[in-house]
Structures are given as structure tokens and as C-alpha cells.
Design an enzyme around this catalytic site. Structure first.
Site, PDB file in Angstrom:
ATOM      1  N   CYS A  29       0.910  -1.246  -0.096  1.00 58.87           N
ATOM      2  CA  CYS A  29      -0.001  -0.062  -0.026  1.00 58.87           C
ATOM      3  C   CYS A  29       0.926   1.212   0.106  1.00 58.87           C
ATOM      4  CB  CYS A  29      -0.779  -0.005   1.216  1.00 58.87           C
ATOM      5  SG  CYS A  29      -1.867  -1.459   1.339  1.00 58.87           S
ATOM      6  N   CYS A  77      23.072 -27.567 -19.462  1.00 57.77           N
ATOM      7  CA  CYS A  77      21.944 -27.119 -19.119  1.00 57.77           C
ATOM      8  C   CYS A  77      20.573 -28.047 -19.740  1.00 57.77           C
ATOM      9  CB  CYS A  77      21.851 -25.740 -19.850  1.00 57.77           C
ATOM     10  SG  CYS A  77      20.069 -24.851 -19.926  1.00 57.77           S
ATOM     11  N   ILE A  87      16.671 -18.616 -25.912  1.00 57.70           N
ATOM     12  CA  ILE A  87      18.238 -18.509 -26.225  1.00 57.70           C
ATOM     13  C   ILE A  87      18.897 -19.409 -25.302  1.00 57.70           C
ATOM     14  CG2 ILE A  87      18.565 -16.846 -24.274  1.00 57.70           C
ATOM     15  CD1 ILE A  87      20.288 -15.123 -26.245  1.00 57.70           C
ATOM     16  N   GLU A  94       9.949 -19.178 -16.609  1.00 57.25           N
ATOM     17  CA  GLU A  94      10.180 -20.595 -16.676  1.00 57.25           C
ATOM     18  C   GLU A  94       9.659 -21.620 -15.635  1.00 57.25           C
ATOM     19  OE1 GLU A  94      14.396 -21.742 -17.346  1.00 57.25           O
ATOM     20  OE2 GLU A  94      14.627 -19.940 -18.523  1.00 57.25           O
ATOM     21  N   THR A 140      15.109 -12.499 -15.568  1.00 59.05           N
ATOM     22  CA  THR A 140      15.818 -11.929 -14.393  1.00 59.05           C
ATOM     23  C   THR A 140      16.003 -10.521 -14.171  1.00 59.05           C
ATOM     24  OG1 THR A 140      17.568 -12.566 -15.604  1.00 59.05           O
ATOM     25  CG2 THR A 140      17.409 -14.151 -14.299  1.00 59.05           C
TER      26      THR A 140
END
Length: 712
Positions: A125, A353, A383, A505, A528
């Protein structure tokens, strides 16, 4: 016993249904315009209170009759809401609605001073708002509220009339959407004031949930998540994981100078991702003050930063990230004419990854082959994939790269340029599902609201594109996968009134939770960088208000983000002398983040059944985390250690090939069509860079898509 009451107040008064705020209530008197008009009300039912009509002050017609039949509290709740909505709708001008809210403010019972505590503050607030609650012996909720703003106080008064003496079920059933009609229409479009409705309601529900659980002896055994509490005086770590993070925020000066010395001597630039281990980020952040060629960013900026450093004279670029990041840096430097600048990774092993691996699997190739059979088609690839994936995909289906910060605009622009297009997004399944959900929510917007997101779209175009938007079903990030049901339930129970941040993600439950918070300006969903910008904005607003405040942010992405977040927060708090603002960064922890190990050492381990589980986030120890990337900590990113960085730097130039395995080599392999992977794989990235710079898709890409349709 039901109560039926019909009254006809004079033109100077209006009958208003309200709840009894006192558990010791015996009798309520209603006084309509004249002291002679007094009615006794059964104490078992809701009371009536007459408010002076706004017609004495405003150009409106008063309500002439109020007829209410109450046989249950739920009926009364609905009637109170209908009455409030009717009141607000009857006042056409914003200034009139504002005066009506101020009138309600004068009716709010005083709040005990003992309740005006930090724990009772309502977050989000503009003004300071306090809310307290208790669950009475009769099973009904009681609420008290106060604010240093009369507008916020009036809003609280309306909500207390609606929910005071309501059952817990009634309180929990009320949705923020039910309050949409209560639009005060504040002058100047002060959206944060309007959000007071929603934020106070969320706080009411949080307190109700906990009070009911405590009364029934069923309070969940949830412990608070680890967190860092920042003030202008310093940092307090809550929980061992937070202590591990905080430990490296103030690195040893000797370590910093050791790195700076070698970077300067050998003209080495550093391009690092936000998800680095806190030890590495702490040293890099401190080193930035002495050597400008250190960039910590999201994956979109890393290659651009490398080009800047090469232009500034850096002879080597060290990349702290996973392999697709170093590949992109190498390829973009080559495209920019800096082929002589060396690019080095932080390991001679594969720094993988899970998303990049998913896009290299046969299932993804099958997905792309299906896309190639449905022209006109455009492949929008995240990417976070290898250069090889981008190259092979681009030969099958025209491809453009995207990031979590530009994917929505990329897809909308593609459909605007080619209305009959099929879009195939991949490989992140959660992000794909979240994008579809986002577009589905847009079908509930007006044309004007949609145009504010993208000027070439409206309700019809959004509805039209949804059946032609596809996403891959078998790819997830192992980090963001941790934000599943267990974490969401804990957040709902303990942090529903906090600021929620979520990377695109994350799984759907976490996405929906953050999107709901976003509607009331209490959340962000994006990249991010989007998360960092949101936190910065909210802290800056609190500092500018110059009142005591406690902001709590739930970090719904990789925990490595904390170093950059802390740096920004400390800078803002330090810029204001005697700042009264406290900022807490919360790290959600999933029990799934713990994993088996053969020989855990030290006290940082627990036994669950027959399994002994280590509790170590990355380099250091902390609860609920493991060497396998728990606590939203990517194990691949943690392969980028400070020792590796120093080893690479100290061995440059690598005359004796000591670190040959660390070098990011140019792709010399060819695609199925006989072209260099490096050249073809760069094209989707360059298309994205064109879109980023010009806000339009390149003509070359559009022609490529449409030429495929002609071959059908």
C-alpha cells in the site's frame, strides 16, 4: 431465526447494512433522520447503521429504500457487497467516489495502539495500513484496521463492513475480482491506492487461514523460508542457507585485488550470468569498482557486453555461465569482427543445461519436423539452447531466438506481421504453457488494454492466434522445476501478502500465483532483469515515501540472483540518510532439492528413513538445498568457481596449452545442408537483435517464412 426489515429513510439519510464489530454486542439502535425512529434489532443478526447520504454534499440521488432478508451470513455478505457496488456505481465522478470513501473513513472504529505493529502492516500500500484479526468463540471473524491515509482508511472501513462477523469460509471465498466494481477512480490514476482493496483483502485472508488452523490444531508445520533482511545499517541472515549467501556479500579485499590485478595486466573482460555462485558474484561485484570490464547480466546481455569489452581493448573474454552462453559470445564476437579475441569457459568439462539438452533430443527434432509440415510456420527458440540446435532448427523451420524478457512481444509481433502464421515455441514447457495462459488472460481484456501491450492487436486477433500457438511438451529447467506444488502451498500460507517474483520458466502454479499478485502491483513475471527492475522500483518507492516500511520479496528464480539484488537494495537504502525501510529477500526451498549421497560429512546432513541427505547449496551449506542444484540453485552454473576464473586468467595467454579445454572454439562442423553451424546458428540470434533494436521483425525472416508457404 431470519430477520426481515424494510425501512424508508428520508431524503437526507441512507440505510447501510453493516456488521457488528463487537463480540459483546447486545442491541443496536438504528436512527433514521429523527431520534424518534428507533428500531431494536435481534442481537443474533447483523446490525444496521444509518449513514448520512452523500446527496447533502454531492449531486446524486440517495437510496430511498433498503429491504434485506437475512437467513444466513453468506446471504448478508453478498448483499453488503451488492450495496457497496451500487453505491460506487451511483457516483459517476471520481471526486464524488473519493468523498464517499472519506465518509466511510470517519466511520472506522479506532484500532488499539497495541495492534499498530510491524507484523500487522499490510504490504504493497502507498500509505501505511495496519490490520489485526481474531476468531471469536462464535466462529466468526473480527477485524480492526487503521491507516495514516484517510483514503486507505475508508477502503478498510468498507472491507470491514463486508467481512467483520463473517464466517472464515465467507472471508476465504471472496475474490479480488469481486472488488473490481469498487473503483474509487482516484484523481491522477493513482493505481497503487486502488490496489489497497486487494492487498487488505489478501491480508484478511492470510490472518483468517492461520487463526482457523491454530484453533483446530491443524496449523501446517511450515517453517519460514530462509531470507536476508537488509536495512541501512547492515544485513541479517535468517537460516543457514541465507547465512551462506550473506557470507560472500563482503569478500576479502585480498581476493578482490588478486583478481583485479590479473584482469588489468592481461586485459581480460568478464561476462557473467546472474546465476553465479554468491562467492564468485561477491568478488566480481567488488572488483567492478576497480575494473570496468566486468558485466553481470542475464543471457540476453552477455554477448553484447563481450562486444563492448572487445571494442574497449580487451584481448580475452572469460564467460561465467553454461556452454550455450560461451557459444553465443564466441559467435557474436565473430560476427562483430572480433575473431582474434579469445573466449574462455570455466571448465574443461561440459557445462550443460537441462533446457539445452531437451532441445538436442530426438523428441525436439520430431516437434520441428511437424512444424515444417504446417507452413507458414515460425520457430521461436529460447536462447537457452546450443548454437547447433539453433542452426539445425533454422534449416528445418525459419527460426528467431527469444529471451524471457522479449518472448511475448516477439510472438505478438510475428502474428501481427503474418496473421495466418503458426508459431512453434520451445524448448521450455513451463514457459510455453505460461505464455499460452497469458494470452488466454488477454482474451478477458478490452481492446484498449490489449493495444497497450501491443498496438497491432485486439481481442479478435488474440482469440484468433491461440489455436495456432504451439509449445514443446518435454523440456524443463531443473532449477525452476523446484517451484512446484509444495513451494506454492507454503507461499500461499505464509507469504501471500508479500511481493512475489517469478521467472517465466516456473511451473504453472507459481506462475498463476505471481500473475495474481501482478494484478494488484504486488508481483512480476518475466526475466531475471525484469525481476531485478521490479524490486528496484518497489524499494525506491518505499525510500521516497520516507516512512518506516518492511518490504518482503519472494525470489521465484535461481538463488544466484541475490547478489545483484542485494547490491541494488543496499545502494538505494544507503542513498537515503536514516532510511527507515527494511527489505527482506526470501528464498523458497523445496524438499525435492535434497538428494542422496554416499558419504555426507559434517553436521549439514539429516536422515530421512534410510537415506542420509546433505544440506549444501552449491559451495556452502544451507537448509533444504543440495549439491544437485537445490534451493533454486543451478548445479551447472556452480561449475563456474572463483578458482577456475583465476586459473584461466593466470594461464593467459595459453602458450603451453594448459587450459586448451577451457577455450570456446569456433564451430567448424557443418549443417545437413553443408553450411557452417556457426553461420547458420547465428542467424536466429541476429534476427532477435534486429527485433530488439527496431521493434519489428527483419524482412529477411518474413520472406523466409512466406517462401516456405509457397512451397506447400
Amino acid at each position: 431465526m431470519a430477520l426481515a426489515l424494510s425501512v424508508t429513510p428520508t431524503s437526507s439519510s441512507s440505510c447501510v447494512l453493516s456488521r457488528n464489530p463487537s463480540p459483546n454486542f447486545k442491541t443496536t439502535l438504528l436512527n433514521f433522520a429523527s431520534p424518534r425512529r428507533i428500531h431494536a434489532i435481534n442481537p443474533l443478526h447483523r446490525s444496521f447503521q444509518c449513514l448520512q447520504s452523500p446527496s447533502q454534499h454531492l449531486n446524486t440521488s440517495p437510496f430511498t429504500t433498503s429491504a434485506v432478508t437475512s437467513s444466513s451470513s453468506s446471504q448478508t455478505t453478498e448483499l453488503v457487497l451488492q450495496r457497496l457496488v451500487k453505491e460506487f456505481k451511483s457516483l459517476a465522478e471520481p471526486i464524488d467516489r473519493l468523498k464517499w470513501v472519506l465518509r466511510y473513513a470517519s466511520l472506522l472504529p479506532p484500532m488499539p495502539d497495541s495492534s499498530r505493529t510491524e507484523s500487522n502492516r499490510v504490504m504493497g500500500c502507498t500509505a501505511r495500513v495496519w490490520l489485526d484479526a481474531e476468531l471469536g468463540q462464535d466462529g466468526k471473524m473480527r477485524f480492526w484496521a487503521d491507516s495514516d491515509s484517510d483514503v486507505s482508511k475508508g477502503m478498510c472501513s468498507c472491507l470491514i463492513q463486508l467481512l467483520d462477523s463473517a464466517t472464515p469460509e465467507e472471508v476465504m471465498e471472496l475474490k479480488t475480482e469481486d472488488l473490481v466494481e469498487l473503483n474509487v477512480g482516484l484523481l491522477g490514476g493513482e493505481r497503487s491506492r486502488v490496489n489497497t482493496w486487494h492487498n487488505v483483502l489478501v491480508s484478511m485472508q492470510k490472518k483468517t487461514r492461520r487463526l482457523v488452523a491454530e484453533k483446530e490444531g491443524k496449523a501446517p508445520t511450515f517453517e519460514t523460508f530462509p531470507s536476508l533482511l537488509l536495512t541501512s545499517d547492515g544485513i541479517e541472515a535468517k537460516g543457514s542457507f541465507a547465512e551462506a549467501q550473506a557470507k560472500y556479500l563482503f569478500p576479502e579485499e585480498a581476493r578482490v585485488q588478486q583478481l583485479v590485478k590479473v584482469l588489468k595486466e592481461k586485459k581480460i573482460g568478464v561476462s557473467a550470468h546472474f546465476y553465479m555462485d554468491p562467492e564468485v558474484q561477491g568478488v566480481l561485484t567488488a572488483a567492478q569498482k576497480h575494473w570496468p570490464h566486468i558485466y553481470i547480466s542475464d543471457s540476453l546481455i552477455m554477448a553484447d557486453a563481450a562486444v563492448k569489452m572487445a571494442k574497449a581493448g580487451c584481448q580475452y573474454i572469460t564467460v561465467l555461465g553454461v556452454d550455450f552462453m560461451s557459444e553465443n559470445v564466441r559467435a557474436i564476437l565473430d560476427q562483430a569482427g572480433f575473431g582474434e579475441v579469445g573466449v574462455y569457459r570455466m571448465s574443461d568439462e561440459t557445462i550443460g543445461c537441462s533446457l539445452a539438452d531437451a532441445a538436442s533430443a530426438p523428441a525436439y527434432l520430431n516437434y520441428l519436423e511437424a512444424a515444417s509440415l504446417s507452413p507458414p510456420s515460425l520457430h521461436v527458440v529460447y536462447i537457452n539452447t546450443s548454437l547447433e540446435t539453433k542452426a539445425f532448427a533454422h534449416e528445418l523451420v525459419p527460426t528467431i531466438t527469444c529471451t524471457s524478457s522479449n518472448v511475448v512481444q516477439t510472438i505478438l509481433q510475428a502474428f501481427a506481421d503474418m496473421p495466418e502464421l503458426n508459431v512453434w515455441y520451445g524448448p521450455d514447457t513451463y514457459m510455453g504453457a505460461n505464455i499460452v495462459k497469458l494470452f488466454q488472460q488477454m482474451t478477458l481484456m478490452t481492446d484498449e488494454e490489449i493495444a497497450n501491450i501491443h498496438p497491432k492487436h485486439n481481442l479478435d486477433s488474440i482469440r484468433s492466434l491461440l489455436p495456432r500457438l504451439h509449445y514443446f511438451q518435454e523440456g524443463t529447467c531443473i532449477v525452476h522445476h523446484l517451484f512446484g506444488h509444495e513451494v506454492v502451498e507454503r507461499i500461499k500460507y505464509m507469504y501471500c501478502d508479500a511481493f512475489l517474483t517469478a521467472h517465466l520458466e516456473v511451473p504453472g502454479e507459481m506462475f498463476s500465483l505471481a500473475m495474481e499478485a501482478k494484478k494488484r502491483d504486488m508481483g512480476v513475471v518475466g526475466s531475471t532483469q525484469n525481476i531485478l527492475d521490479f524490486i528496484k522500483k518497489k524499494v525506491q518507492e518505499a525510500v521516497d515515501r520516507d516512512v518506516d516500511d518492511h518490504l518482503q520479496f519472494v525470489l521465484g528464480t535461481e538463488s544466484g540472483m541475490v547478489t545483484s539484488i542485494v547490491a541494488v537494495i543496499r545502494s538505494l537504502l544507503g542513498s537515503s540518510a536514516n532510511s527507515k525501510v527494511k527489505v527482506e529477500v526470501v528464498f523458497p526451498v523445496s524438499s525435492d532439492s535434497m538428494s542422496k549421497t554416499t558419504s555426507p560429512k559434517g553436521p549439514s546432513s539429516i536422515k530421512v528413513g534410510d537415506a542420509v541427505l546433505p544440506i549444501v547449496p552449491g559451495v556452502a551449506g544451507g537448509e533444504g538445498c543440495s549439491i544437485h542444484g537445490g534451493c533454486a540453485s543451478c548445479p551447472y552454473m556452480k561449475m563456474n568457481s572463483l578458482n577456475s576464473l583465476l586459473k584461466v586468467c593466470q594461464n593467459l595467454p595459453d602458450v603451453e596449452n594448459v587450459i586448451g579445454g577451457f577455450k570456446a572454439e569456433r564451430f567448424k562442423r557443418q549443417t545437413p545442408q553443408g553450411k557452417l553451424i556457426a553461420d547458420v546458428g547465428c542467424e536466429p540470434i541476429l534476427h532477435m537483435r534486429h527485433f530488439q533494436a527496431n521493434k519489428e521483425l527483419p524482412k529477411e525472416l518474413l520472406d523466409h517464412v512466406l517462401s516456405r508457404e509457397g512451397k506447400r
